[in-house]
Design an enzyme around this catalytic site. Structure first.
Site, mmCIF file in Angstrom:
data_model
loop_
_atom_site.group_PDB
_atom_site.id
_atom_site.type_symbol
_atom_site.label_atom_id
_atom_site.label_comp_id
_atom_site.label_asym_id
_atom_site.label_seq_id
_atom_site.Cartn_x
_atom_site.Cartn_y
_atom_site.Cartn_z
ATOM 1 N N ALA A 1 0.842 -1.197 0.000
ATOM 2 C CA ALA A 1 0.000 0.000 0.000
ATOM 3 C C ALA A 1 0.872 1.240 0.000
ATOM 4 O O ALA A 1 1.902 1.280 0.671
ATOM 5 C CB ALA A 1 -0.910 0.025 1.221
ATOM 6 N N ASP A 2 0.452 2.230 -0.757
ATOM 7 C CA ASP A 2 1.108 3.529 -0.706
ATOM 8 C C ASP A 2 0.402 4.465 0.259
ATOM 9 O O ASP A 2 1.022 5.347 0.834
ATOM 10 C CB ASP A 2 1.165 4.134 -2.107
ATOM 11 C CG ASP A 2 2.228 3.465 -2.954
ATOM 12 O OD1 ASP A 2 3.333 4.022 -3.048
ATOM 13 O OD2 ASP A 2 1.979 2.369 -3.486
#
EC number: 5.3.1.23
Length: 363
Positions: A252-253
């Site tokens: 995930a960013d």
């Protein structure tokens, strides 16, 4: 042995140029903030945790030889340069969170009459360097927590609690040693499954248009001799139909407070297909990737990359000249499609994420 994407000692920083992989392994010197901004923006280093670490360490390298007359001038230097680094790739929240923490530290130290300029500089350098070791420790915890969650779910589904057979998993983009300080988030889960003798096979997507899966994840998997197969992004539905994949695990960013997750483009469609086939879909992310200030994915800024990344492979054009392109680097997977969010502190359901993280912050 995991690959080393970041080489650091006080006053010196080098990063493995990921644009040249898997053909050439070359380390680039990062001599200061301007170099740090460029290698992040050009994606010579990528992955939300690695972006934060390289960004902060680039400032440490720049500040190390400098002399500051006052704490105020040092504080202003730290704040200005960190805010500049955040602009290199705005979707990844880790850099913003790390910058805010270091700016807060600098403000506190500058107001403390017992702290000299030299002390303030030393403590700032210590804090940036501590991020490197913490990231590796957090990744190992994520790997352990994620492997346990997947195996428990498989055991429950097969009616054999405590004795899950080796599993097949799918991952997207690159979330291993090349995207972090070491070990990895989603790929750390894969590594831990292997260490437990519970990894039958891992499938990695090519991850167009930058091909992080084909260039980087495949490179790591081959390097570590893990049982792995590369698949095209368009093959995922067919893969689920015929290969008995036990789980999907991605990185995930940025994770919003409600569990909506921004990750590499293509993640959303994998989650939709996984839901259709009844395959659990996990997000592996450290707390620094969770942004409680963002209520939902609708508020996440999505970076749009240049057309050339779609129309060319290297110097070779693969698309018709004149065609229009839409090239978002990320998409947002709704929380409703996510089985669990794997962190260094445990695995949380998206519906309880905000409350669980708030409790951890209070400790």
């Amino acid at each position: 042995m995991s690959l080393q994407s970041i080489k650091y000692k006080r006053g010196s920083l080098e990063i493995l140029d990921q644009l040249l992989l898997p053909v050439v392994s070359k380390y680039l010197p990062v001599r200061g903030v301007e170099d740090g901004w460029k290698v992040i923006n050009k994606m010579q280093v990528r992955g939300a945790p690695a972006i934060a670490i390289v960004g902060c360490l680039s400032l440490a390298v720049e500040i190390y030889p400098e002399e500051f007359e006052t704490k105020k001038s040092l504080r202003q230097e730290i704040e200005g340069k960190l805010n500049y680094l955040v602009s290199a790739r705005p979707t990844a929240v880790n850099m913003k969170i790390s910058a805010d923490e270091l700016i807060t530290l600098a403000n506190e130290l500058s107001k403390n009459d017992d702290v000299t300029v030299a002390n303030m500089k030393q403590r700032f350098l210590d804090a940036t360097e501590a991020m490197l070791e913490k990231d590796i420790a957090d990744n190992r915890a994520i790997g352990s927590n994620g492997a346990k969650a997947i195996l428990e779910r498989v055991a429950e589904a097969t009616g054999s609690p405590g004795s899950a057979s080796p599993v097949r998993v799918l991952t997207h983009c690159n979330t291993g040693s090349l995207a972090t300080a070491g070990y990895g988030t989603a790929l750390g889960v894969v590594r831990h499954l292997s260490e437990l003798g519970k990894l039958e096979h891992v499938y990695c997507t090519e991850t167009r248009p930058y091909n992080q899966g084909a260039r980087l994840t495949a490179y790591e998997l081959v390097h570590e001799k893990l049982p792995a197969t590369l698949v095209l992004d368009s093959m995922v539905a067919a893969l689920f139909r015929v290969k008995n994949v036990a789980a999907v695990v991605v990185g995930a960013d940025r994770v919003a407070a409600n569990g909506d997750t921004a990750n590499k483009i293509g993640t959303y469609q994998i989650a939709v297909v996984a839901k259709h086939h009844g395959v659990p879909f996990y997000v592996a992310a450290p707390l620094t990737s969770i942004d409680l200030q963002i209520p939902s994915g609708e508020h996440i800024i999505i970076e749009v990359r240049p057309d050339r990344e779609m129309t060319h492979v290297g110097e070779h054009r693969i698309a018709a000249p004149g065609i229009n392109c839409w090239n978002p680097a990320f998409d947002v997977t709704p929380a409703s499609l996510i089985t669990g969010i794997i962190t260094e502190h445990g695995v949380f359901k998206p519906s309880t994420l905000k409350d669980e993280i708030a409790k951890l912050i209070e400790l």
